[in-house]
Design an enzyme around this catalytic site. Structure first.
Site, mmCIF file in Angstrom:
data_model
loop_
_atom_site.group_PDB
_atom_site.id
_atom_site.type_symbol
_atom_site.label_atom_id
_atom_site.label_comp_id
_atom_site.label_asym_id
_atom_site.label_seq_id
_atom_site.Cartn_x
_atom_site.Cartn_y
_atom_site.Cartn_z
ATOM 1 N N LYS A 22 0.836 -1.216 0.000
ATOM 2 C CA LYS A 22 0.000 0.000 0.000
ATOM 3 C C LYS A 22 0.865 1.257 0.000
ATOM 4 O O LYS A 22 0.650 2.156 -0.816
ATOM 5 C CB LYS A 22 -0.897 -0.002 1.256
ATOM 6 N N ASN A 23 1.824 1.314 0.916
ATOM 7 C CA ASN A 23 2.575 2.561 1.084
ATOM 8 C C ASN A 23 3.593 2.817 -0.021
ATOM 9 O O ASN A 23 4.209 3.881 -0.067
ATOM 10 C CB ASN A 23 3.243 2.601 2.462
ATOM 11 N N ARG A 93 -4.526 10.487 4.664
ATOM 12 C CA ARG A 93 -3.500 11.516 4.842
ATOM 13 C C ARG A 93 -2.454 11.507 3.741
ATOM 14 O O ARG A 93 -1.842 12.524 3.435
ATOM 15 C CB ARG A 93 -2.807 11.324 6.189
ATOM 16 N N CYS A 117 -5.604 12.823 13.686
ATOM 17 C CA CYS A 117 -5.397 11.435 13.277
ATOM 18 C C CYS A 117 -5.403 10.562 14.526
ATOM 19 O O CYS A 117 -4.975 11.003 15.591
ATOM 20 C CB CYS A 117 -4.053 11.322 12.573
ATOM 21 N N ARG A 122 0.608 14.158 13.787
ATOM 22 C CA ARG A 122 1.071 14.010 12.406
ATOM 23 C C ARG A 122 1.078 15.313 11.597
ATOM 24 O O ARG A 122 0.347 15.466 10.621
ATOM 25 C CB ARG A 122 0.255 12.938 11.683
ATOM 26 N N ASP A 308 4.646 0.167 12.097
ATOM 27 C CA ASP A 308 3.464 -0.498 11.538
ATOM 28 C C ASP A 308 3.352 -1.967 11.971
ATOM 29 O O ASP A 308 2.372 -2.632 11.639
ATOM 30 C CB ASP A 308 3.471 -0.400 10.001
ATOM 31 N N VAL A 330 7.919 6.449 17.116
ATOM 32 C CA VAL A 330 7.592 7.169 15.876
ATOM 33 C C VAL A 330 6.319 8.009 16.027
ATOM 34 O O VAL A 330 6.300 9.187 15.666
ATOM 35 C CB VAL A 330 7.469 6.192 14.676
ATOM 36 N N ARG A 400 -8.785 -0.460 4.429
ATOM 37 C CA ARG A 400 -7.926 0.575 3.849
ATOM 38 C C ARG A 400 -6.571 -0.009 3.475
ATOM 39 O O ARG A 400 -5.927 0.484 2.557
ATOM 40 C CB ARG A 400 -7.688 1.699 4.864
#
Ligand code: EPU
Length: 429
Positions: A22-23, A93, A117, A122, A308, A330, A400
């Site tokens: 996805k990213n 985002r 968020c 963020r 993640d 993070v 998502r």
């Protein structure tokens, strides 16, 4: 709203293929804005965030075609808007990624500020600072970031990132491809998704070197052309399935994955007692007989342990033997899953960004609510090892970012199904 029902059961076993990342896919699709020629991207995962990105690009005037194999062809030759509206940016985002390409190619962009968020505040100050250093004038008006170059090309600059930011690096890197002169990004993000984007941009005629290290150098060119690019495999999806197999006492083989992209996760899984074998594009995990050993985790930018995967390892530690500490460095507020896991019997104490987890032998089912993407994945996996039937609400978060998660888990023998929200309401009436 759909819900997932997961029933705790036996070990997960079998083989699966992970989808495209996805990213990586999101910035790759958005990079099509940098050229008037067609960009073809294959191995696109089937996800809501992809649909949102298509909607966003469509609103800007990009023509998109999707074939039956989920490859996307994007043609940005007739872009007629430079506005990314609040409605889309607030749901995803990563929409902020259009800021760099639009400003660089068209000299202007209007992108809604993303707003709050679930995992932390963020901010996007680094994206803005980078474009300003390249000569864009930026102001905030009515909740929108308005960038303007006064009709001039952006110019190359030396940009130091105060914090390592993945999309911040990607935004500036994309903008710099069409700038006049050389841009250097110092303290750049080193994530594989950044490297994948640089590879695609180079295939489009960009001159980028150093991606994957902490200094990226981009020599601006006048124009980019079309290209054909395949999205890298999703390392976080792979890691999530490995944790599912580990906590269920199973054995799985994951195909179409790049093991070196998740070395930090594989190391931690080995520490828990799992046996891991890997080839060029596959990983096989065999869980130990008996309980996993708990492992301490500290999240940090790549190549360190990914934020993640933090939620999935909080769950792993919740059922492992021993006490572990997890430190999230993070994001400031990425522990929403902890409160839900506690409702399932997990023994977790939270103190700021640190979770201390004492493993228990068995979690028990409870109705739980997903709050963000990775927290949802953690709750689904928790349901698969808890006693009884766990109902997971608000699963749009999971759609998502996980391609067909219940089909893939079911393929490994999990008892999981999706039901429409009203089905459960009728059942309990
Ligand atoms: N930050 C700032 N200012 C900025 C940008 C970032 O202070 O201008 C801070 C953030 O608040 C955060 C830290 O820097 O504390 C790192 O954030 P980063 O910018 O790297 O995150 P991101 O680019 O918004 C991407 C992924 C996230 C992943 C993070 C960290 C995409 C589309 N998203 O977000 O993925 O968690 O990097 O690896 O690439 C997910 O997939 O579930 C997800 C949230």
């Amino acid at each position: 709203m759909d819900k997932l029902i997961a029933t705790g059961g036996g070990p997960l076993q079998g083989r699966i293929r992970v989808s495209g990342a996805k990213n990586a896919a999101l910035p790759l699709m958005i990079s099509s804005l940098l050229t008037e020629e067609t960009l073809r991207i294959s191995n696109i995962p089937h996800l809501h965030d992809i649909t949102t990105t298509m909607e966003l690009l469509g609103q800007l005037g990009v023509k998109l075609q999707v074939d039956e194999k989920l490859a996307i062809e994007a043609d940005a030759s007739e872009v007629d808007s430079v506005t990314a509206p609040y409605d889309l940016v607030k749901t995803m985002r990563a929409s902020i990624l259009v800021l760099g390409p639009l400003t660089s190619r068209f000299g202007r962009a209007e992108v809604s500020l993303p707003g709050g968020c679930a995992i932390g505040s963020r901010p996007v100050n680094l994206h803005i600072k980078g474009l300003e250093a390249m000569g864009a004038e930026i102001r905030i008006e009515n909740g929108y970031i308005i960038a303007d170059t006064g009709g001039k090309r952006l110019r190359g600059a030396r940009i130091f990132m105060d914090l390592i930011s993945v999309t911040g690096t990607e935004n500036i890197m994309m903008a710099a491809t069409l700038a006049d002169g050389v841009t250097t990004i110092e303290n750049a993000a080193r994530e594989p998704e950044v490297v994948d984007l640089a590879d695609c941009l180079n295939a489009m005629g960009a001159k980028i070197s150093g991606a994957g290290g902490d200094e990226i150098v981009i020599e601006g060119v006048e124009r980019l052309h079309g290209a054909d690019h395949r999205v890298i495999p999703d390392r976080i999806e792979a890691g999530t399935f490995l944790v599912a197999a580990a906590i269920s006492g199973g054995k799985i083989r994951i195909n179409d994955v790049v093991p070196r992209h998740i070395e930090s996760v594989l190391d931690k899984l080995r520490e828990t007692g799992c046996v891991i074998e890997e080839g060029d594009n596959w990983i096989e995990l065999t869980a130990p007989v008996g309980r996993l050993r708990s492992v301490n985790i500290r999240t940090a930018p790549y190549p360190a342990f990914p934020t993640d995967m933090q939620a999935q390892f909080v769950l792993l530690n919740s059922v492992a033997d021993g006490t572990a500490t997890v430190v999230e460095t993070v994001f400031e507020n990425r522990y929403m899953h902890v409160h839900e896991l506690q409702r399932m019997g997990a023994q977790i104490e939270l103190d700021g960004n640190t979770a201390v987890i004492r493993g228990v032998r068995q979690l028990h089912a409870a109705p739980v609510m997903a709050t963000d993407l990775r927290a949802s994945a953690c709750l689904v996996l928790a349901g698969l090892v808890a006693r009884g039937e766990t109902i997971i609400d608000r699963i749009y978060h999971i759609d998502r970012g996980y391609d067909c998660i219940e089909e893939k888990l079911a393929q490994l023998g999990a008892s999981i199904r999706r039901v429409p929200g009203h089905y459960l309401e009728r059942r309990s009436a």
